[in-house]
Design a protein around this motif. Structure first.
Motif, mmCIF file in Angstrom:
data_model
loop_
_atom_site.group_PDB
_atom_site.id
_atom_site.type_symbol
_atom_site.label_atom_id
_atom_site.label_comp_id
_atom_site.label_asym_id
_atom_site.label_seq_id
_atom_site.Cartn_x
_atom_site.Cartn_y
_atom_site.Cartn_z
ATOM 1 N N SER A 181 0.538 -1.396 -0.213
ATOM 2 C CA SER A 181 -0.021 0.007 0.269
ATOM 3 C C SER A 181 0.481 1.425 -0.275
ATOM 4 O O SER A 181 1.920 1.337 0.499
ATOM 5 N N ARG A 182 0.429 2.219 -0.266
ATOM 6 C CA ARG A 182 1.267 3.787 -0.689
ATOM 7 C C ARG A 182 0.144 4.926 -0.385
ATOM 8 O O ARG A 182 -1.585 4.590 0.246
ATOM 9 N N ASP A 183 0.986 5.913 0.764
ATOM 10 C CA ASP A 183 0.195 7.214 1.437
ATOM 11 C C ASP A 183 0.814 8.114 0.127
ATOM 12 O O ASP A 183 2.457 8.363 1.292
ATOM 13 N N ASN A 184 0.072 8.633 -0.585
ATOM 14 C CA ASN A 184 1.336 9.791 -1.245
ATOM 15 C C ASN A 184 1.409 10.861 -0.759
ATOM 16 O O ASN A 184 2.123 11.558 -0.780
ATOM 17 N N ALA A 185 1.090 10.686 0.190
ATOM 18 C CA ALA A 185 0.258 12.736 1.490
ATOM 19 C C ALA A 185 1.775 12.320 1.892
ATOM 20 O O ALA A 185 2.815 13.575 2.129
ATOM 21 N N LYS A 186 2.740 10.961 2.310
ATOM 22 C CA LYS A 186 3.677 11.106 3.252
ATOM 23 C C LYS A 186 5.017 9.936 2.220
ATOM 24 O O LYS A 186 6.215 9.759 2.394
#
Length: 121
Positions: free
Chosen positions: A70-75
């Motif tokens: 998964s990924r957190d684009n904001a981070k």
């Protein structure tokens, strides 16, 4: 400078779980594909999981159903949740990212330093 920093590796018993994290930092304007690879002693590096900027994922057959990327684009961070770990999952895990380096105005592919995952009783 643009770099990827991995964390979350360690020692776990068979059947246990770990979550790896990899944060990209530096002059980054965007990140496209992010992936996890692993390399065991005496073996070639292999792709474990990949996730595109749009959230499409792909897994190696050996980890499908057990690992989740998964990924957190904001981070600017990609994760790898590893469940039902097996001894054969023991390896150094590396994150990889295809990104745009805003300082040099060019596309780059970067690797993290690697984090050790050991699955053993």
């Amino acid at each position: 400078q643009v770099q990827l920093v991995e964390s979350g590796g360690g020692l776990v018993q068979p059947g246990g779980s770990l979550r790896l994290s990899c944060a990209a930092s530096g002059s980054i304007s965007s990140i496209n594909d992010m992936a996890w690879h692993r390399q065991a002693p005496g073996k070639e590096r292999e792709m474990v999981a990949v996730i595109t900027s749009g959230g499409r994922v792909n897994y190696a057959e050996s980890v499908k159903g057990r690992f989740t990327i998964s990924r957190d684009n904001a981070k600017n961070t990609v994760y790898l949740q590893m469940n039902s770990l097996k001894p054969e999952d023991t390896a150094v895990y590396y994150c990889n990212a295809d990104l745009f380096d805003s300082q040099y105005f060019r596309r780059r592919n970067r690797w993290g330093q690697g984090t050790q995952v050991t699955v053993s009783s």
